[in-house]
Motif scaffolding. Structure first.
Motif, PDB file in Angstrom:
ATOM      1  N   TYR A 140     -10.797  15.470   5.689  1.00 54.57           N
ATOM      2  CA  TYR A 140      -9.892  14.318   5.698  1.00 54.57           C
ATOM      3  C   TYR A 140      -8.636  14.585   6.516  1.00 54.57           C
ATOM      4  CZ  TYR A 140     -12.762  12.098   2.137  1.00 54.57           C
ATOM      5  OH  TYR A 140     -13.816  11.520   1.471  1.00 54.57           O
ATOM      6  N   MET A 141      -8.410  15.813   6.905  1.00 51.70           N
ATOM      7  CA  MET A 141      -7.309  16.126   7.816  1.00 51.70           C
ATOM      8  C   MET A 141      -7.697  15.843   9.266  1.00 51.70           C
ATOM      9  SD  MET A 141      -4.824  17.194   5.863  1.00 51.70           S
ATOM     10  CE  MET A 141      -3.689  18.038   6.965  1.00 51.70           C
ATOM     11  N   TYR A 142      -8.992  15.635   9.511  1.00 53.17           N
ATOM     12  CA  TYR A 142      -9.496  15.387  10.862  1.00 53.17           C
ATOM     13  C   TYR A 142     -10.155  14.022  11.039  1.00 53.17           C
ATOM     14  CZ  TYR A 142      -8.981  20.360  12.012  1.00 53.17           C
ATOM     15  OH  TYR A 142      -8.478  21.607  12.262  1.00 53.17           O
ATOM     16  N   VAL A 143     -10.776  13.510   9.984  1.00 48.25           N
ATOM     17  CA  VAL A 143     -11.574  12.299  10.173  1.00 48.25           C
ATOM     18  C   VAL A 143     -11.531  11.420   8.923  1.00 48.25           C
ATOM     19  CG1 VAL A 143     -13.681  13.514   9.455  1.00 48.25           C
ATOM     20  CG2 VAL A 143     -13.880  11.405  10.763  1.00 48.25           C
ATOM     21  N   ASN A 144     -11.451  10.123   9.151  1.00 45.77           N
ATOM     22  CA  ASN A 144     -11.596   9.115   8.095  1.00 45.77           C
ATOM     23  C   ASN A 144     -12.688   8.140   8.503  1.00 45.77           C
ATOM     24  OD1 ASN A 144      -7.990   8.766   7.651  1.00 45.77           O
ATOM     25  ND2 ASN A 144      -9.393  10.165   6.640  1.00 45.77           N
ATOM     26  N   THR A 145     -13.549   7.795   7.576  1.00 45.22           N
ATOM     27  CA  THR A 145     -14.528   6.742   7.814  1.00 45.22           C
ATOM     28  C   THR A 145     -14.353   5.672   6.740  1.00 45.22           C
ATOM     29  OG1 THR A 145     -16.154   8.084   6.603  1.00 45.22           O
ATOM     30  CG2 THR A 145     -16.262   8.133   9.010  1.00 45.22           C
ATOM     31  N   PHE A 146     -14.534   4.431   7.139  1.00 43.52           N
ATOM     32  CA  PHE A 146     -14.300   3.305   6.249  1.00 43.52           C
ATOM     33  C   PHE A 146     -15.498   2.372   6.209  1.00 43.52           C
ATOM     34  CE2 PHE A 146     -10.139   4.708   7.568  1.00 43.52           C
ATOM     35  CZ  PHE A 146      -9.353   4.568   6.430  1.00 43.52           C
ATOM     36  N   GLN A 147     -15.639   1.726   5.055  1.00 42.30           N
ATOM     37  CA  GLN A 147     -16.609   0.649   4.899  1.00 42.30           C
ATOM     38  C   GLN A 147     -15.854  -0.643   4.582  1.00 42.30           C
ATOM     39  OE1 GLN A 147     -19.632   0.817   5.705  1.00 42.30           O
ATOM     40  NE2 GLN A 147     -20.134   3.006   5.638  1.00 42.30           N
ATOM     41  N   LEU A 148     -16.432  -1.741   5.005  1.00 38.15           N
ATOM     42  CA  LEU A 148     -15.826  -3.042   4.761  1.00 38.15           C
ATOM     43  C   LEU A 148     -16.061  -3.466   3.319  1.00 38.15           C
ATOM     44  CD1 LEU A 148     -14.342  -5.126   6.602  1.00 38.15           C
ATOM     45  CD2 LEU A 148     -16.525  -6.330   6.767  1.00 38.15           C
ATOM     46  N   ILE A 149     -15.027  -3.947   2.661  1.00 41.80           N
ATOM     47  CA  ILE A 149     -15.163  -4.520   1.326  1.00 41.80           C
ATOM     48  C   ILE A 149     -15.497  -6.000   1.512  1.00 41.80           C
ATOM     49  CG2 ILE A 149     -14.024  -5.019  -0.867  1.00 41.80           C
ATOM     50  CD1 ILE A 149     -12.176  -2.642  -0.332  1.00 41.80           C
ATOM     51  N   PRO A 150     -16.704  -6.410   1.149  1.00 39.05           N
ATOM     52  CA  PRO A 150     -17.101  -7.798   1.409  1.00 39.05           C
ATOM     53  C   PRO A 150     -16.269  -8.788   0.611  1.00 39.05           C
ATOM     54  CG  PRO A 150     -18.721  -6.689   0.021  1.00 39.05           C
ATOM     55  CD  PRO A 150     -17.749  -5.641   0.469  1.00 39.05           C
ATOM     56  N   GLN A 151     -15.987  -9.909   1.231  1.00 40.82           N
ATOM     57  CA  GLN A 151     -15.154 -10.926   0.598  1.00 40.82           C
ATOM     58  C   GLN A 151     -15.987 -12.113   0.137  1.00 40.82           C
ATOM     59  OE1 GLN A 151     -11.477 -11.804   2.705  1.00 40.82           O
ATOM     60  NE2 GLN A 151     -11.710  -9.918   3.894  1.00 40.82           N
ATOM     61  N   GLY A 152     -15.600 -12.686  -0.980  1.00 44.73           N
ATOM     62  CA  GLY A 152     -16.290 -13.828  -1.541  1.00 44.73           C
ATOM     63  C   GLY A 152     -15.705 -15.132  -1.046  1.00 44.73           C
ATOM     64  N   PRO A 153     -16.185 -16.253  -1.582  1.00 43.17           N
ATOM     65  CA  PRO A 153     -15.674 -17.570  -1.189  1.00 43.17           C
ATOM     66  C   PRO A 153     -14.194 -17.701  -1.493  1.00 43.17           C
ATOM     67  CG  PRO A 153     -17.671 -17.763  -2.522  1.00 43.17           C
ATOM     68  CD  PRO A 153     -17.238 -16.342  -2.600  1.00 43.17           C
ATOM     69  N   LYS A 154     -13.469 -18.422  -0.646  1.00 47.28           N
ATOM     70  CA  LYS A 154     -12.043 -18.623  -0.861  1.00 47.28           C
ATOM     71  C   LYS A 154     -11.810 -19.527  -2.067  1.00 47.28           C
ATOM     72  CE  LYS A 154     -10.951 -16.062   2.566  1.00 47.28           C
ATOM     73  NZ  LYS A 154     -10.309 -14.772   2.333  1.00 47.28           N
ATOM     74  N   ASN A 155     -10.714 -19.200  -2.786  1.00 43.11           N
ATOM     75  CA  ASN A 155     -10.283 -20.009  -3.934  1.00 43.11           C
ATOM     76  C   ASN A 155     -11.290 -20.022  -5.082  1.00 43.11           C
ATOM     77  OD1 ASN A 155      -7.883 -20.824  -2.559  1.00 43.11           O
ATOM     78  ND2 ASN A 155      -9.142 -22.273  -1.398  1.00 43.11           N
ATOM     79  N   LEU A 156     -12.162 -19.016  -5.131  1.00 49.13           N
ATOM     80  CA  LEU A 156     -13.077 -18.903  -6.263  1.00 49.13           C
ATOM     81  C   LEU A 156     -12.299 -18.444  -7.487  1.00 49.13           C
ATOM     82  CD1 LEU A 156     -16.007 -18.709  -7.435  1.00 49.13           C
ATOM     83  CD2 LEU A 156     -15.983 -16.306  -6.712  1.00 49.13           C
ATOM     84  N   LYS A 157     -12.529 -19.117  -8.617  1.00 49.24           N
ATOM     85  CA  LYS A 157     -11.804 -18.762  -9.832  1.00 49.24           C
ATOM     86  C   LYS A 157     -12.750 -18.017 -10.785  1.00 49.24           C
ATOM     87  CE  LYS A 157      -8.259 -22.285  -9.558  1.00 49.24           C
ATOM     88  NZ  LYS A 157      -7.259 -21.320  -9.096  1.00 49.24           N
ATOM     89  N   ILE A 158     -12.279 -16.899 -11.292  1.00 55.00           N
ATOM     90  CA  ILE A 158     -13.041 -16.087 -12.237  1.00 55.00           C
ATOM     91  C   ILE A 158     -12.485 -16.324 -13.638  1.00 55.00           C
ATOM     92  CG2 ILE A 158     -13.728 -13.745 -12.867  1.00 55.00           C
ATOM     93  CD1 ILE A 158     -14.838 -14.387 -10.200  1.00 55.00           C
ATOM     94  N   TYR A 159     -13.344 -16.729 -14.576  1.00 55.76           N
ATOM     95  CA  TYR A 159     -12.909 -17.009 -15.935  1.00 55.76           C
ATOM     96  C   TYR A 159     -13.421 -15.923 -16.882  1.00 55.76           C
ATOM     97  CZ  TYR A 159     -11.715 -21.614 -14.140  1.00 55.76           C
ATOM     98  OH  TYR A 159     -11.179 -22.666 -13.422  1.00 55.76           O
TER      99      TYR A 159
END
Length: 268
Positions: A249-268
């Motif tokens: 980690y002092m030499y290299v970082n790799t990342f993955q995309l965090i997938p996004q859901g529909p906008k304005n979705l409400k979780i109850y």
């Protein structure tokens, strides 16, 4: 004969690593364009990145290659640290160490925010509130017009509960669609112990395995990352020096995309 063959293999491997360094800048720029939809053809000036960490020293211990590379491409990098690192009652000192470390990396103090909240203690046994953390992060995304968020993945590199709490909060924002359409969320890939501690020799694996963003530094970048780590004097126990010497980690970082859901979705 066997020694000569081993030396030849090692030399070939090192030359391969050197070739990766030469190709990396062009590949990094293309990756940034893909994940952020930036329009600049010459640098990363369209990128405003928010690095969300749990403690002072996370920014250089785990994310230094990314910060260094983004700043080289003229991106604006902000740091949001969600605690002062007060586990041993050293909060004031650690906050100053964070500012010193960021200065070495190239981030001015005006772009560093440290949260001191009683419900966000530096404590591996504390369960941080997802709603609280996500609200703090969302506030900074909007205030700074951020189009890239960088943080830990679900394993938090070291498994620290405060690290994984940030991932849960960012994932919550992704699922509920509470962030701007043009903001991408990236999580730092946690690797196994062997890969984690073989230093720069791990680079070809990170280069070949799929990721949406890969940030690599050479010897000069490593020296800068090391200098930033050494700013955290309160944390420099003997095993930290081993980490500096051997962590990939002092030499290299790799990342993955965090997938996004529909906008304005409400979780109850």
């Amino acid at each position: 004969m066997g020694i000569y063959l081993a030396a030849l293999i090692l030399l070939s491997y090192l030359l391969w690593i050197k070739s990766i360094f030469h190709r990396h800048r062009r590949t990094l720029f293309k990756s940034l364009k893909r994940v952020t939809n930036m329009t600049s053809e010459t640098n990363g000036a369209d990128v405003t990145a928010l690095l969300v960490t749990a403690h002072p020293d996370d920014e250089c211990m785990f994310f230094a290659p990314t910060v260094i590379r983004l700043l080289e491409l003229k991106a604006r990098v902000h740091v949001l640290c969600l605690s002062e690192g007060n586990y041993y009652n050293q909060g004031d000192q650690r906050k100053q160490e964070l500012l010193d470390s960021c200065a070495v990396l190239g981030i001015p103090a005006s772009r560093v925010t440290v949260i001191d909240h009683k419900n966000l203690p530096d404590d591996p046994k504390a369960e941080w509130s997802v709603s609280l953390v996500s609200s703090v992060i969302a506030k900074h995304i909007r205030a700074l017009s951020v189009n890239m968020v960088l943080t830990f993945d679900g394993r938090g590199v070291s498994g620290h509960a405060n690290h994984t709490a940030i991932y849960k909060a960012v994932s919550h924002l992704a699922i509920t669609g509470e962030i701007p359409d043009d903001c991408c969320l990236l999580s730092l890939v946690t690797v196994g112990l062997l890969r984690k501690y073989i230093s720069f020799l791990e680079l070809p694996l990170s280069w070949l395995l799929p990721s949406c963003l890969c940030c690599i530094v050479g010897s000069e970048g490593f020296r800068q990352a090391k200098a930033a780590m050494l700013c955290h004097r309160s944390q420099l126990l003997w095993f930290r020096y081993l980490y500096i010497s051997f962590s990939r980690y002092m030499y290299v970082n790799t990342f993955q995309l965090i997938p996004q859901g529909p906008k304005n979705l409400k979780i109850y």
